[in-house]
Design an enzyme around this catalytic site. Structure first.
Site, PDB file in Angstrom:
ATOM      1  N   SER A 261     -24.153  -2.072 -40.285  1.00 36.85           N
ATOM      2  CA  SER A 261     -23.333  -0.940 -40.711  1.00 36.85           C
ATOM      3  C   SER A 261     -22.369  -0.545 -39.609  1.00 36.85           C
ATOM      4  O   SER A 261     -22.511  -0.927 -38.459  1.00 36.85           O
ATOM      5  CB  SER A 261     -24.236   0.250 -41.014  1.00 36.85           C
ATOM      6  N   LYS A 262     -21.411   0.233 -39.988  1.00 34.60           N
ATOM      7  CA  LYS A 262     -20.453   0.780 -39.044  1.00 34.60           C
ATOM      8  C   LYS A 262     -21.225   1.652 -38.057  1.00 34.60           C
ATOM      9  O   LYS A 262     -22.404   1.900 -38.220  1.00 34.60           O
ATOM     10  CB  LYS A 262     -19.455   1.655 -39.803  1.00 34.60           C
ATOM     11  N   ARG A 263     -20.568   2.133 -37.061  1.00 36.25           N
ATOM     12  CA  ARG A 263     -21.184   3.024 -36.076  1.00 36.25           C
ATOM     13  C   ARG A 263     -22.052   2.248 -35.110  1.00 36.25           C
ATOM     14  O   ARG A 263     -22.456   2.754 -34.104  1.00 36.25           O
ATOM     15  CB  ARG A 263     -22.025   4.110 -36.777  1.00 36.25           C
ATOM     16  N   GLN A 264     -22.360   0.996 -35.446  1.00 34.93           N
ATOM     17  CA  GLN A 264     -23.107   0.170 -34.482  1.00 34.93           C
ATOM     18  C   GLN A 264     -22.283  -1.073 -34.170  1.00 34.93           C
ATOM     19  O   GLN A 264     -22.820  -2.154 -34.007  1.00 34.93           O
ATOM     20  CB  GLN A 264     -24.468  -0.225 -35.045  1.00 34.93           C
ATOM     21  N   VAL A 267     -17.807  -3.923 -38.404  1.00 35.60           N
ATOM     22  CA  VAL A 267     -18.345  -4.597 -39.581  1.00 35.60           C
ATOM     23  C   VAL A 267     -17.251  -5.158 -40.481  1.00 35.60           C
ATOM     24  O   VAL A 267     -17.526  -5.984 -41.332  1.00 35.60           O
ATOM     25  CB  VAL A 267     -19.239  -3.672 -40.437  1.00 35.60           C
TER      26      VAL A 267
END
Length: 502
Positions: A261-264, A267
């Site tokens: 996912s985004k934020r990690q 993507v």
RNA sequence: GGCCCCAUCGACUAGCGGUUAGGUCACCACCCUUUCAAGGUGGCGGCACGGGUUCGAAUCCCGUUGGGGUCACCA
């Protein structure tokens, strides 16, 4: 089904950019179809109007094509099973929904979202599994709602959804190509909404109808769909259709093993394109995330054609895979090392021109933008860059004067005599008729030998002054490429600028 | 929590009853070398746990643990 032409699909919803997980799903669908001499189709699932993003469809298809995944049929390419956009197929779903209603496999439900939520909270409080309470299941279908009530609601024009009637306590079974046999109990699943109150179908309904109508033989999709298999299978059963074969792919994971996912990290495929990754590397990398050819193969670098030739669904793993950029970076380098110089030259030109507009150069423009010059640069640097754009940015000294000199290098390589030594060496360089790496090398060695100095005493300072850096390609070759004039100019300028560190 | 899926080095994985558990990335060392890379050699490092089955289990079965997915009028 036997002997049928293989047809696979990638069915994204146009809600944003192409996710790398989506790219892999699309790729596997594509590889499998092509391997089997079949067709790969793109269908757009835009049944949620509220989430629709302008331009997303175009973007999705463009990005897939960038990756070399070209559909045989799609909203933009056409085909015999269109339209390929679900919002243009509403009348089709309505018809099939009517059939379900008539066969008593579906029913009207007038519960409001608020009511549903209230019911859910109540069940939760009682420690029960939240599930639709079948309030509107009609009497004639085994429920408690008189048909007169339904008619009444209908007449007043109340909003409604249509739900499928999931049979009680039946076992739903299927064989996943990747995972083997999987069984579900119908009592654990809800009466899924098929038609929303806005008249649009839900994913579950539309995709089953379309997958059948578009004659897909294999549904290859992410594992997140595994748990909705019973709903889908039941629908096939209601319609008396033979379901396609299913393959549920393991998920792509964040470094912490949650669903990617985004934020990690990034993507979106576009994020990686922007960073300079090539489609070769991305496709290669993503293909290996969950698939390998096995049988002791130690191959790591695959072209699209090689992937097509060797791909098989049976060799897709079951466990999720972490998207690890280190390996991607390594692959990118492999491709840069192998890529024909002409291709590299062609692709760095745009970057070079924008840089030239920004900075201006003291070197002859015609020369440094020529195929010949750029080819030399590329050959010298291809084993030293991580991305194509670095041919220009990382080795900018091939085009621009050094703006500064690496301090660490100066400290290490300069002493009180260095400037004088260079000044003395300059005429030797200048006298070279042919400014070739061989000549430069002999010249330098002949200069240094009688003084009892090591070549390094002049090699390193020379590199520093001509490039600004303490590292880079073979010095002699670099100087040859830069050319006599540039080298002399830079050395002269450098000697002026550098004061010997105390 | 219910249901479903999954489990070999830090990461990607090979392995489909008998292997010194192999490869790649990353990391470390050495070699090559004017530097940096590239390349070469070597090293570090793994079968989650417990029961079975078997002459023999990473491999088959069961359980435990752990992780993930899913439980919407989103896909």
């Amino acid at each position: 089904m036997a002997g049928q032409r293989v047809r696979t699909r990638f069915a994204p919803s146009p809600t944003g950019y192409l996710h790398v997980g989506g790219l892999r799903t699309a790729l596997y669908n594509y590889l499998f179809a092509k391997k089997m001499n079949g067709d790969f189709i793109i269908r757009i699932e835009d049944t949620d109007q509220s989430r629709k993003v302008e331009g997303a469809q175009r973007n999705l298809i463009t990005t897939l094509e960038w990756a070399g995944i070209i559909p045989d049929e799609s909203p933009e390419h056409g085909g015999n099973c269109g339209p390929y956009v679900q919002s243009e197929r509403l009348h089709i779903y309505a018809g099939y929904c009517q059939q379900l209603l008539e066969d008593r496999n579906a029913y009207y439900c007038f519960s409001t979202p608020e009511e549903l939520e209230e019911n859910r909270q109540l069940q939760l409080k009682q420690g029960l599994q939240p599930k639709y309470n079948r309030k509107w299941l009609p009497e004639e279908m085994g429920g408690s709602m008189p048909s007169s009530e339904v008619r009444k609601k209908m007449e007043t024009g109340s909003p409604y959804v249509i739900r499928m009637k999931v049979p009680d306590y039946v076992s739903v079974w299927f064989e996943d190509i990747i995972r083997g046999p999987i069984e579900f109990d119908s009592s654990t699943i809800d009466d899924q909404v098929l038609m929303k109150s806005d008249g649009f179908p839900t994913y579950h309904f539309a995709s089953v109808i379309d997958d059948h109508l578009m004659e897909f033989t294999h549904i290859i999709r992410g594992e997140e769909w595994l748990s909705s298999m019973p709903k889908h299978l039941l629908l096939y059963e209601f319609f008396g259709w033979e379901p396609p074969k299913f393959a549920h792919l393991p998920l792509l994971l964040n470094p912490d093993r949650s669903k990617l996912s985004k934020r990690q990290g990034d993507v979106a495929v576009e994020d990686y394109i922007r960073k300079g990754y090539s489609s070769d590397a991305i496709v290669n990398f993503v293909a290996l995330l969950g698939w390998n050819e096995g049988e002791g193969s130690e191959k790591e670098v695959y072209s699209m054609q090689e992937l097509i030739d060797r791909f098989s669904l049976e060799r897709v793993g079951k466990a999720g895979a972490i998207f690890n950029v280190d390996k991607l970076n390594w692959l990118e380098k492999q491709y840069i090392k192998e890529r024909p110089a002409e291709k590299l030259v062609q692709s760095i030109r745009p970057t070079l021109h924008t840089e030239l507009e920004k900075r201006g150069t003291m070197m002859p423009l015609e020369r440094i933008t020529s195929d010949e010059y750029l080819t030399s640069v590329v050959e010298l640097m291809r084993e030293r860059v991580g991305f194509e754009h670095e041919f220009v940015t990382f080795s900018s000294y091939f085009f621009f004067e050094p703006e500064s000199y690496e301090e660490e290098g100066l400290k290490k390589r300069w002493n009180a005599d260095t400037n004088d030594l260079l000044r003395e060496f300059l005429p030797y360089l200048e006298s070279l008729e042919v400014f070739s790496s061989e000549n430069i090398e002999t010249c330098l060695k002949e200069f240094v030998a009688p003084k009892g100095l090591k070549a390094a005493a002049i090699i390193h300072p020379l590199r520093l002054l001509t490039s600004g850096f303490s590292f880079g390609p073979s010095l002699y070759h670099m100087l040859e490429v830069l050319g006599k004039e540039t080298v002399i100019r830079r050395v002269l300028h450098g000697i002026e600028k550098i004061t010997v560190p105390a």
